[in-house]
Motif scaffolding. Structure first.
Motif, PDB file in Angstrom:
ATOM      1  N   THR A 168      -6.077  84.224  27.361  1.00 45.93           N
ATOM      2  CA  THR A 168      -4.936  84.533  26.240  1.00 45.93           C
ATOM      3  C   THR A 168      -3.799  84.682  26.801  1.00 45.93           C
ATOM      4  O   THR A 168      -2.721  83.990  26.169  1.00 45.93           O
ATOM      5  N   LEU A 169      -3.514  85.632  27.585  1.00 43.54           N
ATOM      6  CA  LEU A 169      -2.259  85.534  28.242  1.00 43.54           C
ATOM      7  C   LEU A 169      -1.754  84.652  28.993  1.00 43.54           C
ATOM      8  O   LEU A 169      -0.632  84.250  28.645  1.00 43.54           O
ATOM      9  N   LYS A 170      -2.546  83.853  29.514  1.00 40.28           N
ATOM     10  CA  LYS A 170      -2.257  82.748  30.272  1.00 40.28           C
ATOM     11  C   LYS A 170      -1.801  81.691  29.167  1.00 40.28           C
ATOM     12  O   LYS A 170      -0.813  81.142  29.327  1.00 40.28           O
ATOM     13  N   ALA A 171      -2.637  81.561  28.258  1.00 36.20           N
ATOM     14  CA  ALA A 171      -2.163  80.401  27.147  1.00 36.20           C
ATOM     15  C   ALA A 171      -0.709  80.736  26.451  1.00 36.20           C
ATOM     16  O   ALA A 171      -0.091  80.081  26.453  1.00 36.20           O
ATOM     17  N   PHE A 718      -4.073  72.015  30.195  1.00 33.71           N
ATOM     18  CA  PHE A 718      -3.262  71.938  29.140  1.00 33.71           C
ATOM     19  C   PHE A 718      -4.138  71.720  27.964  1.00 33.71           C
ATOM     20  O   PHE A 718      -4.888  71.164  28.086  1.00 33.71           O
ATOM     21  N   LYS A 719      -3.585  72.143  26.931  1.00 33.23           N
ATOM     22  CA  LYS A 719      -4.331  71.625  25.570  1.00 33.23           C
ATOM     23  C   LYS A 719      -3.398  71.096  24.682  1.00 33.23           C
ATOM     24  O   LYS A 719      -2.179  71.735  24.411  1.00 33.23           O
ATOM     25  N   GLN A 720      -3.310  69.980  23.918  1.00 33.77           N
ATOM     26  CA  GLN A 720      -2.553  69.340  23.305  1.00 33.77           C
ATOM     27  C   GLN A 720      -2.780  69.541  21.700  1.00 33.77           C
ATOM     28  O   GLN A 720      -4.142  68.995  21.437  1.00 33.77           O
ATOM     29  N   TYR A 834       0.286  71.973  31.594  1.00 35.60           N
ATOM     30  CA  TYR A 834       1.087  73.048  31.620  1.00 35.60           C
ATOM     31  C   TYR A 834       0.508  74.111  31.980  1.00 35.60           C
ATOM     32  O   TYR A 834      -0.079  74.819  31.092  1.00 35.60           O
ATOM     33  N   VAL A 835       0.853  74.810  32.631  1.00 37.60           N
ATOM     34  CA  VAL A 835       0.511  76.285  33.272  1.00 37.60           C
ATOM     35  C   VAL A 835       1.385  77.164  33.575  1.00 37.60           C
ATOM     36  O   VAL A 835       2.672  76.564  34.069  1.00 37.60           O
ATOM     37  N   PRO A 836       1.471  78.337  33.432  1.00 37.26           N
ATOM     38  CA  PRO A 836       2.597  79.140  33.671  1.00 37.26           C
ATOM     39  C   PRO A 836       2.658  79.158  35.369  1.00 37.26           C
ATOM     40  O   PRO A 836       1.754  78.944  35.973  1.00 37.26           O
ATOM     41  N   ASP A 837       3.585  79.446  35.518  1.00 32.61           N
ATOM     42  CA  ASP A 837       4.355  79.420  36.923  1.00 32.61           C
ATOM     43  C   ASP A 837       3.498  80.283  37.996  1.00 32.61           C
ATOM     44  O   ASP A 837       3.387  80.075  39.111  1.00 32.61           O
TER      45      ASP A 837
END
Ligand SMILES: Nc1ncnc2c1ncn2[C@@H]1O[C@H](COP(=O)(O)OP(=O)(O)OP(=O)(O)O)[C@@H](O)[C@H]1O
Length: 894
Positions: A168-171, A718-720, A834-837
């Protein structure tokens, strides 16, 4: 024809039968959404100071379009009722109005209700990417078409979980990053003004979405162009490449690096000029700072990105530019491999094979661009001055950057206030930092003499620059990239704050200044008691002049959710009419390069080609057709018009969120992470036998597409939330042939901007082509619906069906080899998403989807009595799409 050719099951009538009409998407802002930290950027004068706010300011000056019932639950409720079509109502945000209000609905078919965002009535979906979907829209008053990029805002609930899981945090971080990117894209796109860069017209923010209205680029994607025309002749490529070069020069000059330059992000206008889109990954750079976000699209990504080497900025665009040039002149990417780690290795090694048909000059230019060592890679100036670029031209194309004079103190506070969207912090901070920049010895020296003679050393990082007037890179103590060590004047990427200051100033001047505000927030009627939150807050950024590539938001300065939760804001920018004097600095693109435009006016007859050679079409078989005079007044491609038919939808065929396989860009991914993971020992069998027989067969049959068709998708991270069903129509299905002949509108003429490949044209009549198309679509298990002038298609690979053309990849159980079992043609990175850095790309276990959505139009080539087919990709992996399009063309045997 064998209906089971290549093992592809013939006809998916089951699928067609399963298509039931979906209810139209309801786009209404869910209640209790709250604005998030992005609102921090919207530091603007209070809306109350804009008395004209409810007046449509089209064509004049900015006005924030306050719409008291526009957003939030109240609006949603009212939106359910039929609405009168008065202009006042229709201007309200998020309302659905009957399509009769649209000047584009000229028939008397049943009207669907369409959503209105600001001044625009939304139409069909024309594209989708990792950020969201893009819809065509038209201005309520002027009818001007725009392309509206719709990006979902962060779900506040994701922040409120008591014990959030790591996922969840990642998302949440991922969503947050996406919003930062969106705001940056909006902020940049509203400032840039260049004939070959797609401008944003308006930006709106509701509680749940961002809407960025871009000028509509109506000639299609460069990718579709390549599909239609095959590789380009060098002369044709040169025209595009000069324009790309000019746009890059302008960007780099303004301290901006695009970072996602690729064939898919180059659109073609109906004049046949290019427009660069998608600034979602762009950022500001500084010569003495290093960016650390390793993002982009793998096939176009510079080796240093794969090596996680910090970079300045322009050099990664130059590499991508080289790949684009290669694709244009060769019709394939220079680095390709079935296996991801092998592909990474190839890019890092940088050994390029140059086909023998390339001219010496072209090879020479490419070999200067595709240099793995960024220090040795050509500078943009070198590229622009290369003989290949200027053959038959007087010299390099200008950057179209306006003339500038040195900035003097005190700074204009109205400009400072508009410098938002870039993580610069509050106006006071911008003012402070910019004052420092301008007072600096370097700036003052350069402003007076054009030459900075102060010391330059590695520890001078936070002073300014290693300026030299001309080619003095060798004098500089630091190893500095040739492309960055030379600055001919004080205005050229001196400092990002300065660049943005100039851009805002110029935009204000262009828009007649004074009344222009870039970002304005308004309250919503559902929360009338909420005051406008004028508090400003900044992110914890590294102190300027360093540029933060990945701003981190700390608790301390993060906006308080409670403060903001009841406010929904709209961010709107409406451009005024340009003043004549400012208008003059930008010539119209079509007048820019008269010389080269002639390549689109040539005429030649279609070569007769034997069927036996049809599978091996090269540029030599390119058909050249002149554009009739009326071409400029007519739509070039039918799809550019908003269909007057109601939007069509695949019944019960909503594409799942997260299942759009395109997302060619790696958003803040770490290639190095991927690479590390993927450099682990690879299962031999995946290296050698990764391509199933069907695809190998397909490649043999389709040599043209094969070269681009051998990438792999890794896993999607990623999820769109994309619901594209509203763009699709009633199924035609198996028995639609006769029906389609009655129903398809007269085939539109395609006034060719340029050349049309023989593989996409035919002397067959329309009915035969329709019949053939239906046969091929069924053969390839493509779901299709009739739309005006053609078919809307979905290719939905089924992982469990062997030997389909493209299949979803097996869920990656490890990071060693992420690939499409079918060998589908995709960029590996397309699936990273799209992912957190902070998260290494390539560790996600999410499966990737390669669902492709596209349209096929049957077009008429005037004068020559030819018919042709043209493709338009809506969403899905670009290179899978290219392979599929090539396969269709192959099977069509036009
Ligand atoms: N101004 C425009 N005019 C016409 N079509 C457009 C325009 N902008 C975008 N599109 C269409 O929408 C598609 C997606 O747009 P864009 O690339 O900006 O989205 P994205 O989500 O950022 O994509 P990506 O995943 O590649 O980053 C484009 O490929 C193009 O087909």
């Amino acid at each position: 024809m064998d209906n089971h050719i290549h093992g592809v099951p013939a006809v998916s009538s089951k699928r067609a039968a399963a298509m039931n009409a979906l209810p139209k998407i309801k786009i209404s802002d869910p209640p209790n959404r709250h604005p998030n930290l992005i609102d921090a950027f919207m530091q603007s004068p209070s809306h109350q100071t804009h008395p004209k706010s409810s007046v449509d300011p089209v064509g004049s000056t900015f006005s924030p379009h306050i719409s008291s019932s526009a957003l939030g639950p109240k609006r949603s409720a009212s939106a359910r009722k039929p609405l009168p079509t008065s202009p006042n109502r229709s201007r309200e945000h998020g309302l659905r109005v009957p399509a009769t209000s649209s000047p584009l609905n000229s028939d008397d078919k049943p009207r669907e209700r369409r959503k209105v965002i600001g001044n625009y009535v939304l139409g069909k979906t024309i594209g989708a990417g990792s950020m969201g979907k893009v819809k065509v829209a038209h201005h309520i008053k002027t009818g001007e078409q725009v392309a509206i990029k719709i990006v979902t805002r962060q779900n506040p609930d994701s922040q409120k979980l008591k014990i959030p899981s790591q996922e969840t945090l990642k998302a949440a971080q991922s969503e947050k990053n996406r919003e930062i990117r969106t705001v940056r894209e909006a902020a940049l796109s509203t400032l840039l003004r260049h004939p070959y860069i797609c401008e944003a017209r308006d930006v709106y923010i509701t509680s749940s979405h961002y809407y960025i209205a871009f000028e509509f680029v109506d000639g299609g994607q460069m990718l579709d162009y390549i599909i239609s025309h095959g590789k380009l002749k060098e002369k044709q490529a040169r025209k595009f490449v000069r324009q790309i070069g000019s746009a890059l020069k302008y960007l780099h000059h303004n301290s901006i690096v695009h970072r996602d330059l690729k064939i898919e992000n180059i659109l073609i206008s109906k004049n046949g000029d290019i427009k660069i889109i998608d600034f979602g990954l762009s950022n500001l750079y500084m010569r003495q700072s290093r960016l650390r976000t390793f993002c982009g699209s793998l096939y176009f990504a510079a080796p240093e990105l794969l090596n996680a080497q910090p970079y300045i900025g322009p050099e990664v665009d130059i590499w991508s530019f080289g790949i684009v040039l290669y694709v244009l002149v060769c019709g394939k990417v220079p680095f390709d491999d079935q296996n991801m780690s092998a592909l990474h290795a190839k890019i890092k090694k940088g050994t390029v094979e140059y086909p023998s048909y390339l001219s010496g000059d072209c090879k020479s230019l490419l070999s200067r661009m595709l240099v793995t060592d960024p220090l040795k890679r050509a500078s943009l100036d070198e590229i622009l001055n290369h003989p290949w670029m200027n053959r038959n031209y007087d010299g390099p194309m200008p950057s179209f950057a306006p003339e500038r004079s040195p900035i003097t103190l005190p700074l204009d506070q109205s400009i400072i206030k508009e410098m938002n969207g870039f993580d610069f912090g509050p106006p006071e901070k911008i003012n402070r930092e910019l004052t420092k920049v301008i007072s600096s010895e370097a700036y003052q020296s350069l402003a007076k003499t054009g030459f900075y003679s102060g010391p330059i050393s590695a520890d001078k990082k936070k002073t300014f620059f290693e300026f030299r007037i001309r080619h003095a890179a060798q004098d500089i103590e630091n190893p500095i990239l040739p492309s960055l060590s030379i600055s001919s004047n004080v205005y050229d990427a001196f400092h990002p704050l300065l660049s943005i200051y100039y851009l805002v100033l110029e935009r204000k001047q262009y828009d007649r200044g004074g009344t222009w505000n870039r970002f304005v927030k308004t309250p919503v009627s559902s929360v009338p008691s909420s005051p406008i939150q004028t508090q400003s807050f900044s992110r914890s950024l590294p102190p300027m002049p360093e540029i933060s590539d990945n701003p981190v938001i700390t608790k301390a300065n993060e906006p308080n959710d409670d403060d903001l939760s009841r406010i929904t804001r709209k961010l709107s920018l409406v451009r005024g009419k340009p003043s004549p004097e400012t208008q003059s600095h930008l010539p119209s693109p079509s007048t820019l390069e008269k010389k080269s435009s002639s390549i689109f006016r040539r005429f030649s007859s279609r070569r007769k080609q034997s069927r036996s050679s049809s599978s091996n079409r090269s540029s030599s078989s390119t058909l050249q057709i002149s554009a009739p005079l009326e071409a400029t007044q007519s739509p070039v491609v039918p799809r550019t018009k908003v269909s007057s038919k109601p939007p069509i939808s695949y019944k019960n065929k909503v594409l799942n969120s997260g299942n759009i396989g395109r997302s060619t860009s790696v958003r803040e991914g770490r290639y190095a992470g991927v690479d590390k993971a993927l450099d682990s020992p690879v299962n031999d069998s995946t290296l050698t036998s990764g391509v199933p027989p069907a695809v190998q067969h397909n490649r043999l049959l389709n040599p043209r597409g094969a070269s681009l068709g051998r990438g792999k998708i890794a896993d999607a991270t990623f999820k769109q939330k994309q619901v594209l069903s509203d763009t699709m129509g009633e199924p035609i299905g198996k028995h639609a042939e006769a029906k389609s002949q009655e129903k398809v509108d007269p085939i539109k003429p395609v006034f060719l901007k340029g050349l049309f490949s023989v593989s996409t044209t035919s002397t067959k009549n329309t009915e035969t082509i329709q019949r053939d198309l239906i046969r091929v679509m069924e053969l390839l298990d493509i779901e299709y619906k009739e739309i005006k002038g053609g078919y809307s298609c979905i290719y939905r690979p089924q992982g469990n069906v062997p030997n389909t053309l493209l299949t979803t990849p097996a869920k990656a159980n490890n990071n060693q080899s992420r690939r499409l079992p079918s060998g589908g043609s995709s960029f590996s990175t397309e699936s990273y998403g799209y992912v957190p850095d902070t998260v290494q790309v390539g560790t996600s276990e999410e499966p990737v989807s390669s669902v492709l959505m596209f349209e096929i139009y049957i077009v008429k080539v005037p004068i020559l009595s030819l018919r042709g087919v043209s493709f338009h990709r809506i969403s899905g992996n670009s290179w899978q799409y290219k392979t599929l399009a090539s396969r269709i063309l192959n099977e069509l045997k036009l």
